[in-house]
Design a protein around this motif. Structure first.
Motif, PDB file in Angstrom:
ATOM      1  N   THR A  77      27.747  38.864  43.327  1.00 20.51           N
ATOM      2  CA  THR A  77      28.058  38.484  42.461  1.00 20.51           C
ATOM      3  C   THR A  77      29.172  37.166  42.728  1.00 20.51           C
ATOM      4  OG1 THR A  77      29.492  40.272  41.946  1.00 20.51           O
ATOM      5  CG2 THR A  77      27.531  40.852  40.782  1.00 20.51           C
ATOM      6  N   GLU A  78      29.185  36.716  43.730  1.00 22.11           N
ATOM      7  CA  GLU A  78      30.315  35.963  44.140  1.00 22.11           C
ATOM      8  C   GLU A  78      30.196  35.154  43.417  1.00 22.11           C
ATOM      9  OE1 GLU A  78      28.559  34.340  48.191  1.00 22.11           O
ATOM     10  OE2 GLU A  78      28.900  36.199  48.690  1.00 22.11           O
ATOM     11  N   LYS A  79      29.229  34.524  42.235  1.00 21.43           N
ATOM     12  CA  LYS A  79      29.281  33.213  41.414  1.00 21.43           C
ATOM     13  C   LYS A  79      29.906  34.047  40.242  1.00 21.43           C
ATOM     14  CE  LYS A  79      24.924  31.231  42.759  1.00 21.43           C
ATOM     15  NZ  LYS A  79      23.717  30.605  42.282  1.00 21.43           N
ATOM     16  N   ASN A  80      30.300  35.553  39.548  1.00 19.11           N
ATOM     17  CA  ASN A  80      30.887  35.653  38.808  1.00 19.11           C
ATOM     18  C   ASN A  80      32.354  36.244  39.210  1.00 19.11           C
ATOM     19  OD1 ASN A  80      31.615  37.309  36.861  1.00 19.11           O
ATOM     20  ND2 ASN A  80      29.547  37.961  36.004  1.00 19.11           N
ATOM     21  N   SER A  81      32.831  35.529  38.992  1.00 20.57           N
ATOM     22  CA  SER A  81      34.175  35.714  39.524  1.00 20.57           C
ATOM     23  C   SER A  81      35.202  37.736  39.139  1.00 20.57           C
ATOM     24  CB  SER A  81      35.541  34.640  39.744  1.00 20.57           C
ATOM     25  OG  SER A  81      35.555  34.256  38.132  1.00 20.57           O
ATOM     26  N   ASP A  82      35.096  37.080  37.889  1.00 19.22           N
ATOM     27  CA  ASP A  82      35.492  38.453  37.021  1.00 19.22           C
ATOM     28  C   ASP A  82      34.806  39.278  38.002  1.00 19.22           C
ATOM     29  OD1 ASP A  82      37.272  37.162  35.325  1.00 19.22           O
ATOM     30  OD2 ASP A  82      35.524  37.003  33.609  1.00 19.22           O
ATOM     31  N   LEU A  83      33.844  39.506  37.752  1.00 16.04           N
ATOM     32  CA  LEU A  83      32.663  40.733  37.858  1.00 16.04           C
ATOM     33  C   LEU A  83      33.068  41.058  39.737  1.00 16.04           C
ATOM     34  CD1 LEU A  83      31.118  43.038  37.385  1.00 16.04           C
ATOM     35  CD2 LEU A  83      28.810  41.355  37.869  1.00 16.04           C
ATOM     36  N   LYS A  84      32.994  40.045  40.508  1.00 17.22           N
ATOM     37  CA  LYS A  84      33.204  40.348  42.098  1.00 17.22           C
ATOM     38  C   LYS A  84      35.122  40.548  41.965  1.00 17.22           C
ATOM     39  CE  LYS A  84      33.437  37.794  46.861  1.00 17.22           C
ATOM     40  NZ  LYS A  84      34.364  38.929  47.097  1.00 17.22           N
ATOM     41  N   ARG A  85      35.964  40.167  40.813  1.00 18.63           N
ATOM     42  CA  ARG A  85      37.260  41.325  41.250  1.00 18.63           C
ATOM     43  C   ARG A  85      37.086  42.502  40.675  1.00 18.63           C
ATOM     44  NH1 ARG A  85      39.655  38.198  37.698  1.00 18.63           N
ATOM     45  NH2 ARG A  85      39.154  39.931  36.356  1.00 18.63           N
ATOM     46  N   LEU A  86      36.430  43.389  40.194  1.00 16.84           N
ATOM     47  CA  LEU A  86      36.316  44.432  39.456  1.00 16.84           C
ATOM     48  C   LEU A  86      35.808  45.205  40.957  1.00 16.84           C
ATOM     49  CD1 LEU A  86      35.327  43.738  35.842  1.00 16.84           C
ATOM     50  CD2 LEU A  86      37.313  44.702  36.711  1.00 16.84           C
ATOM     51  N   ALA A  87      34.789  44.275  41.739  1.00 17.97           N
ATOM     52  CA  ALA A  87      34.207  45.181  42.529  1.00 17.97           C
ATOM     53  C   ALA A  87      35.194  44.916  43.697  1.00 17.97           C
ATOM     54  CB  ALA A  87      33.513  44.632  42.847  1.00 17.97           C
ATOM     55  N   ASP A  88      35.602  44.289  43.822  1.00 14.43           N
ATOM     56  CA  ASP A  88      36.712  44.414  44.872  1.00 14.43           C
ATOM     57  C   ASP A  88      37.977  44.965  44.513  1.00 14.43           C
ATOM     58  OD1 ASP A  88      35.692  42.071  46.517  1.00 14.43           O
ATOM     59  OD2 ASP A  88      37.248  40.903  45.661  1.00 14.43           O
ATOM     60  N   ASP A  89      38.433  45.386  43.964  1.00 10.98           N
ATOM     61  CA  ASP A  89      39.332  46.345  42.633  1.00 10.98           C
ATOM     62  C   ASP A  89      38.447  47.981  43.078  1.00 10.98           C
ATOM     63  OD1 ASP A  89      40.875  44.665  41.853  1.00 10.98           O
ATOM     64  OD2 ASP A  89      40.694  45.192  39.963  1.00 10.98           O
ATOM     65  N   ILE A  90      37.706  48.295  42.397  1.00 15.12           N
ATOM     66  CA  ILE A  90      36.469  49.451  43.239  1.00 15.12           C
ATOM     67  C   ILE A  90      36.423  49.662  44.868  1.00 15.12           C
ATOM     68  CG2 ILE A  90      34.205  50.436  43.589  1.00 15.12           C
ATOM     69  CD1 ILE A  90      34.005  49.101  40.496  1.00 15.12           C
ATOM     70  N   THR A  91      36.200  49.229  45.190  1.00 13.61           N
ATOM     71  CA  THR A  91      36.020  48.981  46.417  1.00 13.61           C
ATOM     72  C   THR A  91      37.737  49.533  47.417  1.00 13.61           C
ATOM     73  OG1 THR A  91      34.290  47.828  47.010  1.00 13.61           O
ATOM     74  CG2 THR A  91      35.879  47.895  49.319  1.00 13.61           C
ATOM     75  N   LYS A  92      38.710  48.880  47.085  1.00 16.14           N
ATOM     76  CA  LYS A  92      40.320  49.059  47.304  1.00 16.14           C
ATOM     77  C   LYS A  92      40.581  50.491  46.864  1.00 16.14           C
ATOM     78  CE  LYS A  92      44.843  46.949  47.515  1.00 16.14           C
ATOM     79  NZ  LYS A  92      45.368  46.187  47.311  1.00 16.14           N
ATOM     80  N   LEU A  93      40.338  50.695  45.470  1.00 19.63           N
ATOM     81  CA  LEU A  93      40.561  52.189  45.504  1.00 19.63           C
ATOM     82  C   LEU A  93      40.405  53.452  45.889  1.00 19.63           C
ATOM     83  CD1 LEU A  93      41.104  51.773  41.295  1.00 19.63           C
ATOM     84  CD2 LEU A  93      42.508  51.555  42.717  1.00 19.63           C
ATOM     85  N   ALA A  94      38.372  53.019  46.007  1.00 23.42           N
ATOM     86  CA  ALA A  94      37.328  54.580  46.705  1.00 23.42           C
ATOM     87  C   ALA A  94      38.329  54.389  48.537  1.00 23.42           C
ATOM     88  CB  ALA A  94      36.537  53.580  46.758  1.00 23.42           C
ATOM     89  N   SER A  95      38.451  53.173  48.867  1.00 22.33           N
ATOM     90  CA  SER A  95      38.881  53.189  50.333  1.00 22.33           C
ATOM     91  C   SER A  95      41.050  54.078  50.378  1.00 22.33           C
ATOM     92  CB  SER A  95      39.588  52.066  50.686  1.00 22.33           C
ATOM     93  OG  SER A  95      39.766  51.802  52.084  1.00 22.33           O
TER      94      SER A  95
END
Length: 171
Positions: free
Chosen positions: A34-52
């Protein structure tokens, strides 16, 4: 009893860590696709960070269940931790609760970031639960005479005398 709880928490922690690893792997796949969808990428970043962070919390639980193990401490910026907690509570708490935040720009401390974050989230969650009809939650930090003070306060109902007497009981 305590030893039994340690063994149970160790087993649960191991299984939960495996679940978090799956969440992190899927989140990273979403980030890649989802590199072209910045909102979705940001949500995925947040998920990764919270899971970590969840994985760090599980590691802390495992350390707790193993007697005598020490917690890793390192220098980090307390301000970043406060900002992260502030962001989480601002977006997830009911809008009837007004959140006031006040802290210095950069405050470096030595400690365990994951543990402090968990304590702050627990305090904020308790404050939220004490204000079912709304109110004000204040999250503040200040430096004074070479010491750092972090304060979480609220306009909630407080706790009964019976609960206050048991507040430091382990279980």
């Amino acid at each position: 009893r305590i030893q039994c709880l340690g063994e149970i928490s160790s087993g649960i922690s191991h299984n939960f860590r495996n679940i978090l690893a799956g969440i992190m792997a899927n989140s990273e796949l979403i980030q890649i696709n989802t590199e072209k969808n910045s909102d979705l990428k940001r949500l995925a970043d947040d998920i990764t960070k919270l899971a970590s962070e969840g994985s760090e919390l599980i590691a802390d639980l495992l350390r707790f269940s193993r007697e005598g193990e020490h917690y890793e401490q390192k220098v980090y910026n307390l301000t970043e931790t406060l900002e992260e907690v502030g962001k989480i509570i601002s977006t997830s708490f009911d809008k009837k609760i007004r959140i006031e935040k006040d802290w210095p720009e950069n405050v470096y401390i030595k400690g365990n970031n994951a543990m402090l974050k968990q304590v702050l989230m627990n305090l904020c969650t308790n404050a939220r639960d004490a204000m079912p009809d709304g109110g004000m939650l204040e999250l503040q930090a200040k430096t004074e005479h070479g010491k750092i003070e972090v304060e979480v306060s609220d306009t909630g109902v407080g706790m009964s005398d019976e609960v206050a007497r048991q507040v430091f009981d382990p279980f």
